[in-house]
Design a protein around this motif. Sequence first.
Motif, PDB file in Angstrom:
ATOM      1  N   GLU A 276      24.170  50.638  36.059  1.00 10.30           N
ATOM      2  CA  GLU A 276      23.803  49.796  34.920  1.00 10.30           C
ATOM      3  C   GLU A 276      23.565  50.656  33.694  1.00 10.30           C
ATOM      4  OE1 GLU A 276      20.258  47.810  36.154  1.00 10.30           O
ATOM      5  OE2 GLU A 276      21.308  46.484  37.529  1.00 10.30           O
TER       6      GLU A 276
ATOM      7  N   CYS B 295      35.725  57.597  38.881  1.00  8.82           N
ATOM      8  CA  CYS B 295      35.628  57.232  40.294  1.00  8.82           C
ATOM      9  C   CYS B 295      36.085  58.384  41.175  1.00  8.82           C
ATOM     10  CB  CYS B 295      36.485  56.005  40.583  1.00  8.82           C
ATOM     11  SG  CYS B 295      35.955  54.569  39.652  1.00  8.82           S
TER      12      CYS B 295
ATOM     13  N   LEU C 156      36.651  47.151  40.899  1.00  8.53           N
ATOM     14  CA  LEU C 156      35.351  47.169  40.226  1.00  8.53           C
ATOM     15  C   LEU C 156      35.182  45.894  39.431  1.00  8.53           C
ATOM     16  CD1 LEU C 156      35.325  50.770  38.690  1.00  8.53           C
ATOM     17  CD2 LEU C 156      34.143  50.001  40.742  1.00  8.53           C
ATOM     18  N   THR C 157      33.955  45.430  39.340  1.00 11.03           N
ATOM     19  CA  THR C 157      33.606  44.295  38.488  1.00 11.03           C
ATOM     20  C   THR C 157      32.561  44.762  37.493  1.00 11.03           C
ATOM     21  OG1 THR C 157      34.045  42.685  40.232  1.00 11.03           O
ATOM     22  CG2 THR C 157      32.634  41.965  38.427  1.00 11.03           C
ATOM     23  N   LEU C 158      32.768  44.414  36.235  1.00 12.01           N
ATOM     24  CA  LEU C 158      31.800  44.696  35.184  1.00 12.01           C
ATOM     25  C   LEU C 158      31.205  43.381  34.734  1.00 12.01           C
ATOM     26  CD1 LEU C 158      30.456  46.509  33.014  1.00 12.01           C
ATOM     27  CD2 LEU C 158      32.448  46.011  31.580  1.00 12.01           C
TER      28      LEU C 158
ATOM     29  N   LYS D  87      26.711  46.025  33.901  1.00  8.54           N
ATOM     30  CA  LYS D  87      26.500  46.330  35.311  1.00  8.54           C
ATOM     31  C   LYS D  87      27.854  46.446  35.994  1.00  8.54           C
ATOM     32  CE  LYS D  87      23.926  45.017  39.404  1.00  8.54           C
ATOM     33  NZ  LYS D  87      22.868  44.195  39.941  1.00  8.54           N
ATOM     34  N   VAL D  88      28.116  47.620  36.557  1.00 12.55           N
ATOM     35  CA  VAL D  88      29.352  47.882  37.285  1.00 12.55           C
ATOM     36  C   VAL D  88      29.065  47.749  38.771  1.00 12.55           C
ATOM     37  CG1 VAL D  88      31.118  49.603  37.808  1.00 12.55           C
ATOM     38  CG2 VAL D  88      30.166  49.449  35.503  1.00 12.55           C
TER      39      VAL D  88
ATOM     40  N   PHE E 128      35.242  54.826  33.435  1.00 16.70           N
ATOM     41  CA  PHE E 128      34.872  54.940  34.843  1.00 16.70           C
ATOM     42  C   PHE E 128      35.351  56.291  35.340  1.00 16.70           C
ATOM     43  CE2 PHE E 128      35.850  50.312  34.429  1.00 16.70           C
ATOM     44  CZ  PHE E 128      34.566  49.847  34.601  1.00 16.70           C
TER      45      PHE E 128
ATOM     46  N   MET F 211      28.939  55.485  29.706  1.00 20.20           N
ATOM     47  CA  MET F 211      29.821  54.446  30.200  1.00 20.20           C
ATOM     48  C   MET F 211      30.434  53.671  29.040  1.00 20.20           C
ATOM     49  SD  MET F 211      29.145  51.705  33.303  1.00 20.20           S
ATOM     50  CE  MET F 211      27.602  51.063  32.761  1.00 20.20           C
TER      51      MET F 211
ATOM     52  N   SER G 148      26.938  50.768  42.522  1.00 17.50           N
ATOM     53  CA  SER G 148      26.618  49.972  41.339  1.00 17.50           C
ATOM     54  C   SER G 148      25.915  50.880  40.329  1.00 17.50           C
ATOM     55  CB  SER G 148      25.756  48.757  41.678  1.00 17.50           C
ATOM     56  OG  SER G 148      24.472  49.159  42.074  1.00 17.50           O
TER      57      SER G 148
END
Length: 82
Positions: free
Chosen positions: A75, A17, A25-27, A66-67, A15, A1, A73
């Motif tokens: 990590e 996906c 997405l939040t990182l 952490k995604v 990513f 990652m 999710s």
Amino acid sequence: MLNPNPTSDVSQIQFNCDETVTGPLTLRIISYTGQIVGTFDFPDIEGLSNFNLNLSSLSAGIYLAKVIAAKYSAEESFVVTK
């Protein structure tokens, strides 16, 4: 990652996906003590996507990336050196 690991300033996050990962997405970058020290929001992305992250403001140490997405999710730990 995250690449490179360890890092000292700028890292690239990748990513990959597929149809099971939808929406934004939040990182979150989390310190060894559990404090959220950075949050990055990414728009709707599809397929393979790469983004550069400026991590130069972080102190040397061990962190967790952490995604978080709607139904996903992941990590990964990484090291910052100075």
